[in-house]
Design an enzyme around this catalytic site. Sequence first.
Site, PDB file in Angstrom:
ATOM      1  CG  ASP A  51      29.115  29.784 155.492  1.00 11.79           C
ATOM      2  OD1 ASP A  51      28.850  29.611 154.283  1.00 11.79           O
ATOM      3  OD2 ASP A  51      28.663  30.716 156.167  1.00 11.79           O
ATOM      4  CB  CYS A 344      10.947  64.897 151.742  1.00  9.28           C
ATOM      5  SG  CYS A 344       9.349  64.113 152.042  1.00  9.28           S
ATOM      6  CB  CYS A 357       7.256  59.334 152.344  1.00  8.36           C
ATOM      7  SG  CYS A 357       7.500  60.944 151.573  1.00  8.36           S
TER       8      CYS A 357
END
Length: 379
Positions: A51, A344, A357
């Site tokens: 790799d 928040c 959110c």
Amino acid sequence: SGGGFSVFRHPTPMRSLANAFTAGEVNDFLRRMKTLTGTNDIVFSAEPKLDGIAVNLIYRNGKLVTAATRGDGESGENITDNILTLPDIARTLKNTPVPAILEVRGEVIMTTADFIKLNETQQAAGKKVFANPRNAAAGSLRQLNAAITATRSLRFYAHGIGEADSAIGDTHTETMNWLATQGFLPAAPRCQSREANALLAYYENIQTQRSELPYSIDGVVYKVDSLALQRQIGYVARAPRFAIAHKFSAETAVTVITDIDLQVGRSGVLTPVARLQPTAVGGVVVANATLHNVGLIDEKDIRINDYVDIRRAGDVIPEVIRVISEKRKPDSKPWSPSDNCPACGGAISRDERFFRCDNLQCSGRQRAAIRHFVSRNAM
Ligand code: IVH
């Protein structure tokens, strides 16, 4: 390239490899080779799949003239000055005799030990630490100042040749032996066999040795050994038909979830992240894992203080595979998220598996949006 390296067109393209993930797929490959050649008696060569960073070395009349990265396979970056700082690369080939033009192909890697040392030095100096040995090798090789590359302990492991205008041997194994006589390190340990069972036993054996090998590997490569048969079998698209990479399944490890946080994305989606007791897996220390979505936490009943199996495949974000429920304490409680956005403080809505959110002015969403805008593939 955007950097200071010039573009270099490879004399012959650097191809990729098809992948096999199961013994069945390997057996299909071995049978296909027999069908394509019309013979049952084929010798295969097997070696680790390193790799690292694929590099092409071009020798003219025995002298190293150019070294280039693989790039898109057709052309890469000319990194000759940097490559000349590596100890494992012959500048001049021994005249055995040598082909007038020869391409030597292999991987530039950093050993796990050198990678850990480099990150300690980088951290102490307040500089960037690398996520894994492969990134460290890439970053070190692509330094515009070759003097920095020279300090980075890079190694080159050969796995074959490209163009060669005169024969070096009749088989891949002979080619590798010849490269070794020229001072190159061959990808090792190697295996040569006609038998599917022996090749699969070699794979299993390498997989067990994996964490003890000095470098990271992500599988083994099987190649038809005879170069004449290789030519007969040929290529499909961008890969040889006579070779295949047998990939390892992702490395796993056991650790403990110390906390679960919600991360705000730019669309407002809240992604739960497990904070983990830091654990080495797949060559890096992992301290966080994605839990994907809140639905998955419910489904797998993931809780704080749970022992879990985690998995890391290549550069993919680590993930939790399962809870080891036998290790759960009797006083353990299901995880319950707060009702408010962690960034928040606004209200959270839930839609199937996802928490969100909805506040367009949420500082967390804005932060994620800016992060996205300045990311590598944007702006
Ligand atoms: S043979 C035609 N042998 O893997 C390509 N490749 O996924 C023949 N690699 O670009 C390559 N270890 O850079 C071969 N032992 C090995 C390898 C190896 C790593 C890389 C190679 C190639 C990529 C394909």
